[in-house]
Design an enzyme around this catalytic site. Structure first.
Site, PDB file in Angstrom:
ATOM      1  N   PRO A   1       0.824  -1.215   0.000  1.00 35.30           N
ATOM      2  CA  PRO A   1       0.000   0.000   0.000  1.00 35.30           C
ATOM      3  C   PRO A   1       0.855   1.261   0.000  1.00 35.30           C
ATOM      4  O   PRO A   1       1.976   1.240   0.526  1.00 35.30           O
ATOM      5  CB  PRO A   1      -0.801  -0.107   1.305  1.00 35.30           C
ATOM      6  CG  PRO A   1      -0.052  -1.061   2.165  1.00 35.30           C
ATOM      7  CD  PRO A   1       0.700  -1.986   1.250  1.00 35.30           C
ATOM      8  N   ASP A   2       0.335   2.347  -0.578  1.00 33.30           N
ATOM      9  CA  ASP A   2       1.053   3.621  -0.433  1.00 33.30           C
ATOM     10  C   ASP A   2       0.624   4.244   0.898  1.00 33.30           C
ATOM     11  O   ASP A   2       0.007   3.576   1.736  1.00 33.30           O
ATOM     12  CB  ASP A   2       0.847   4.532  -1.655  1.00 33.30           C
ATOM     13  CG  ASP A   2      -0.586   5.024  -1.802  1.00 33.30           C
ATOM     14  OD1 ASP A   2      -1.409   4.761  -0.898  1.00 33.30           O
ATOM     15  OD2 ASP A   2      -0.881   5.675  -2.818  1.00 33.30           O
ATOM     16  N   PHE A   3       0.964   5.498   1.145  1.00 29.83           N
ATOM     17  CA  PHE A   3       0.657   6.106   2.433  1.00 29.83           C
ATOM     18  C   PHE A   3      -0.648   6.889   2.433  1.00 29.83           C
ATOM     19  O   PHE A   3      -1.469   6.747   3.329  1.00 29.83           O
ATOM     20  CB  PHE A   3       1.821   7.038   2.866  1.00 29.83           C
ATOM     21  CG  PHE A   3       3.090   6.277   3.090  1.00 29.83           C
ATOM     22  CD1 PHE A   3       3.352   5.706   4.318  1.00 29.83           C
ATOM     23  CD2 PHE A   3       4.008   6.100   2.057  1.00 29.83           C
ATOM     24  CE1 PHE A   3       4.500   4.970   4.531  1.00 29.83           C
ATOM     25  CE2 PHE A   3       5.166   5.367   2.260  1.00 29.83           C
ATOM     26  CZ  PHE A   3       5.417   4.805   3.496  1.00 29.83           C
ATOM     27  N   ARG A   4      -0.847   7.700   1.371  1.00 27.53           N
ATOM     28  CA  ARG A   4      -1.905   8.708   1.447  1.00 27.53           C
ATOM     29  C   ARG A   4      -3.103   8.480   0.551  1.00 27.53           C
ATOM     30  O   ARG A   4      -3.997   9.323   0.528  1.00 27.53           O
ATOM     31  CB  ARG A   4      -1.295  10.098   1.185  1.00 27.53           C
ATOM     32  CG  ARG A   4      -0.315  10.497   2.253  1.00 27.53           C
ATOM     33  CD  ARG A   4       0.317  11.861   2.068  1.00 27.53           C
ATOM     34  NE  ARG A   4       1.261  12.110   3.174  1.00 27.53           N
ATOM     35  CZ  ARG A   4       2.479  11.587   3.248  1.00 27.53           C
ATOM     36  NH1 ARG A   4       2.935  10.831   2.269  1.00 27.53           N
ATOM     37  NH2 ARG A   4       3.264  11.841   4.284  1.00 27.53           N
TER      38      ARG A   4
ATOM     39  N   ASN B   1      11.169   5.197  -1.232  1.00 32.45           N
ATOM     40  CA  ASN B   1      10.662   3.894  -0.812  1.00 32.45           C
ATOM     41  C   ASN B   1      11.679   3.107   0.003  1.00 32.45           C
ATOM     42  O   ASN B   1      12.891   3.218  -0.199  1.00 32.45           O
ATOM     43  CB  ASN B   1      10.218   3.083  -2.028  1.00 32.45           C
ATOM     44  CG  ASN B   1       9.079   3.765  -2.768  1.00 32.45           C
ATOM     45  OD1 ASN B   1       8.463   4.677  -2.226  1.00 32.45           O
ATOM     46  ND2 ASN B   1       8.809   3.342  -3.981  1.00 32.45           N
TER      47      ASN B   1
ATOM     48  N   ASP C   1      11.183  -0.284   0.317  1.00 32.90           N
ATOM     49  CA  ASP C   1      10.893  -1.687  -0.019  1.00 32.90           C
ATOM     50  C   ASP C   1      12.025  -2.362  -0.789  1.00 32.90           C
ATOM     51  O   ASP C   1      11.978  -3.569  -1.044  1.00 32.90           O
ATOM     52  CB  ASP C   1       9.573  -1.795  -0.798  1.00 32.90           C
ATOM     53  CG  ASP C   1       9.538  -0.922  -2.050  1.00 32.90           C
ATOM     54  OD1 ASP C   1      10.598  -0.722  -2.683  1.00 32.90           O
ATOM     55  OD2 ASP C   1       8.445  -0.439  -2.412  1.00 32.90           O
TER      56      ASP C   1
ATOM     57  N   HIS D   1      14.822   8.119   2.108  1.00 33.30           N
ATOM     58  CA  HIS D   1      14.217   7.850   3.410  1.00 33.30           C
ATOM     59  C   HIS D   1      14.787   6.590   4.056  1.00 33.30           C
ATOM     60  O   HIS D   1      14.127   5.935   4.852  1.00 33.30           O
ATOM     61  CB  HIS D   1      12.687   7.788   3.281  1.00 33.30           C
ATOM     62  CG  HIS D   1      12.083   9.139   2.955  1.00 33.30           C
ATOM     63  ND1 HIS D   1      10.776   9.309   2.572  1.00 33.30           N
ATOM     64  CD2 HIS D   1      12.633  10.385   2.944  1.00 33.30           C
ATOM     65  CE1 HIS D   1      10.552  10.607   2.352  1.00 33.30           C
ATOM     66  NE2 HIS D   1      11.660  11.271   2.565  1.00 33.30           N
TER      67      HIS D   1
HETATM   68  P1  OAD Z   1       2.034   8.835  -0.945  1.00 34.57           P
HETATM   69  O1  OAD Z   1       1.119   7.758  -0.479  1.00 34.57           O
HETATM   70  O2  OAD Z   1       2.017  10.126  -0.228  1.00 34.57           O
HETATM   71  O3  OAD Z   1       1.729   9.152  -2.489  1.00 34.57           O
HETATM   72  C1  OAD Z   1       1.590   8.149  -3.448  1.00 34.57           C
HETATM   73  C2  OAD Z   1       1.205   8.798  -4.767  1.00 34.57           C
HETATM   74  O4  OAD Z   1       1.193   7.796  -5.767  1.00 34.57           O
HETATM   75  C3  OAD Z   1      -0.171   9.439  -4.763  1.00 34.57           C
HETATM   76  O5  OAD Z   1      -0.117  10.656  -5.465  1.00 34.57           O
HETATM   77  C4  OAD Z   1      -1.044   8.425  -5.501  1.00 34.57           C
HETATM   78  O6  OAD Z   1      -2.088   9.037  -6.233  1.00 34.57           O
HETATM   79  C5  OAD Z   1      -0.040   7.815  -6.466  1.00 34.57           C
HETATM   80  N1  OAD Z   1      -0.295   6.420  -6.851  1.00 34.57           N
HETATM   81  C6  OAD Z   1      -0.609   5.366  -6.069  1.00 34.57           C
HETATM   82  N2  OAD Z   1      -0.670   4.234  -6.774  1.00 34.57           N
HETATM   83  C7  OAD Z   1      -0.373   4.574  -8.064  1.00 34.57           C
HETATM   84  C8  OAD Z   1      -0.250   3.851  -9.286  1.00 34.57           C
HETATM   85  N3  OAD Z   1      -0.423   2.527  -9.347  1.00 34.57           N
HETATM   86  N4  OAD Z   1       0.050   4.530 -10.413  1.00 34.57           N
HETATM   87  C9  OAD Z   1       0.253   5.888 -10.372  1.00 34.57           C
HETATM   88  N5  OAD Z   1       0.158   6.601  -9.251  1.00 34.57           N
HETATM   89  C10 OAD Z   1      -0.139   5.973  -8.107  1.00 34.57           C
HETATM   90  O7  OAD Z   1       3.498   8.192  -0.991  1.00 34.57           O
HETATM   91  P2  OAD Z   1       4.903   8.961  -1.062  1.00 34.57           P
HETATM   92  O8  OAD Z   1       4.822  10.167  -1.904  1.00 34.57           O
HETATM   93  O9  OAD Z   1       5.937   7.951  -1.388  1.00 34.57           O
HETATM   94  O10 OAD Z   1       7.955   8.759   4.537  1.00 34.57           O
HETATM   95  O11 OAD Z   1       5.060   9.394   0.471  1.00 34.57           O
HETATM   96  C11 OAD Z   1       6.190  10.125   0.845  1.00 34.57           C
HETATM   97  C12 OAD Z   1       6.640   9.747   2.240  1.00 34.57           C
HETATM   98  O12 OAD Z   1       5.551   9.895   3.165  1.00 34.57           O
HETATM   99  C13 OAD Z   1       7.048   8.308   2.406  1.00 34.57           C
HETATM  100  O13 OAD Z   1       8.381   8.063   2.011  1.00 34.57           O
HETATM  101  C14 OAD Z   1       6.886   8.080   3.882  1.00 34.57           C
HETATM  102  C15 OAD Z   1       5.571   8.791   4.093  1.00 34.57           C
HETATM  103  O14 OAD Z   1       5.341   9.264   5.349  1.00 34.57           O
HETATM  104  C16 OAD Z   1       8.320   8.440   5.761  1.00 34.57           C
HETATM  105  O15 OAD Z   1       7.779   7.573   6.397  1.00 34.57           O
HETATM  106  C17 OAD Z   1       9.450   9.242   6.283  1.00 34.57           C
END
Ligand code: OAD
Length: 272
Positions: A38-41, A112, A114, A131
């Site tokens: 999963p992503d974060f946001r 990332n 991972d 990170h």
């Molecule tokens: P986010 O979850 O903030 O953002 C993920 C982005 O990817 C969003 O804009 C989604 O719309 C997009 N997305 C998700 N799945 C996708 C897909 N299959 N194709 C295209 N776009 C997709 O994740 P990060 O930006 O990596 O840090 O978050 C930044 C940091 O916040 C992380 O490294 C982590 C977190 O807190 C720490 O823990 C220090």
């Protein structure tokens, strides 16, 4: 304007013409969602939307060093799910490796933890893990390294490891960067590198965490910047040579590879 138009085809033409010889790539959790992480946001599927069970004061507390000092258990409850090992790189990871194999990758900046870029074949010296990663772990007080085997055991048992130096007994944490912690030196040593790039590709990140979020701004004014992401983010799109591909990363890199004449090569590399 450097590109003929703000389209994928114009970017591909720029690459095919040999004008993109030093490409910087900047990535986030969105490039790994199709691998099953999963992503974060993202509103429903993101990690932060699914932490109610941890009773945190706010979602990001799970990665906050101040909070961790007082209550490390929520992080260790989650660490098992975050620990690398069970996932396969996506075609987007292989695309970055393809750029490297073609001698076009200047640097990959990833948020990332991972390690899938490395697993896809991108060599260590081309990757800035902004990170940090789970590759090492240490005491947050005396910084003494902690053995990997013991860390694996702690993560598996969802228990909180303490410093191996008994007189210290500080909390141990993987060297992933928490909120309130400094990014690795490698990030600061390389952060101006985008200024030397002739193409920038930003993928799968909400660009919401500084200082990483400012990296695309380090690119020169006439340097084309491509965003392949599910949504528009940061100030991407504000420059004359920005190209926004608002779509799934895997779809976007396949289209770009196809327009460059690399699609078969990319699919082969990914299937290896
Ligand atoms: P986010 O979850 O903030 O953002 C993920 C982005 O990817 C969003 O804009 C989604 O719309 C997009 N997305 C998700 N799945 C996708 C897909 N299959 N194709 C295209 N776009 C997709 O994740 P990060 O930006 O990596 O840090 O978050 C930044 C940091 O916040 C992380 O490294 C982590 C977190 O807190 C720490 O823990 C220090």
């Amino acid at each position: 304007q450097t590109l003929k138009s703000r389209t994928l085809d114009a970017v591909a033409e720029y690459i095919r013409d040999g004008r993109a010889r030093r490409i910087v790539v900047m990535t986030g959790a969105g490039i790994s969602t199709s691998a099953g992480i999963p992503d974060f946001r993202s509103p429903d599927t993101g990690l932060y939307a699914n932490l109610a069970r941890l009773n945190l004061p706010y979602a990001e507390a799970v990665f906050d060093i101040g909070y961790f000092r007082g209550n490390p258990l929520p992080f260790y409850t989650l660490a098992q799910e975050l620990y690398p090992g069970n996932y396969r790189p996506t075609i987007t990871h292989s695309f970055i490796n393809l750029l490297h194999q073609k001698g076009l990758l200047l640097k990959l900046f990833t948020q990332n933890i991972d390690c899938l870029e490395r697993e896809a074949g991108v060599p260590d010296d081309k990757i800035v893990e902004a990170h940090g990663s789970f590759a090492r772990q240490s005491c947050i007080e005396c910084k003494a390294p902690y053995p990997e085997e013991l860390m694996k055991k702690a993560i598996h048992e969802k228990s909180v490891p303490h410093c191996i130096r008994e007189e210290c007994d500080g909390l141990v944490k993987p060297e992933i960067v928490f909120f309130g912690e400094q990014l690795p030196a490698d990030f600061f040593e390389n952060r101006s590198l985008p200024g030397e790039a002739d193409l920038c590709i930003v993928m799968g990140t909400s660009l919401s965490v500084q200082p990483f979020a400012s990296l695309p701004m380090m690119c020169g004014d006439g340097t084309p910047r491509v965003l392949i992401n599910g949504e528009q983010v940061g100030e991407m799109g504000s420059r004359a040579d920005d190209v926004l591909l608002i779509q799934d990363c895997d779809t976007g890199v396949r289209k770009l590879a196809e327009a460059c004449g690399w699609l078969d090569e990319l699919e082969d590399l990914w299937e290896q």
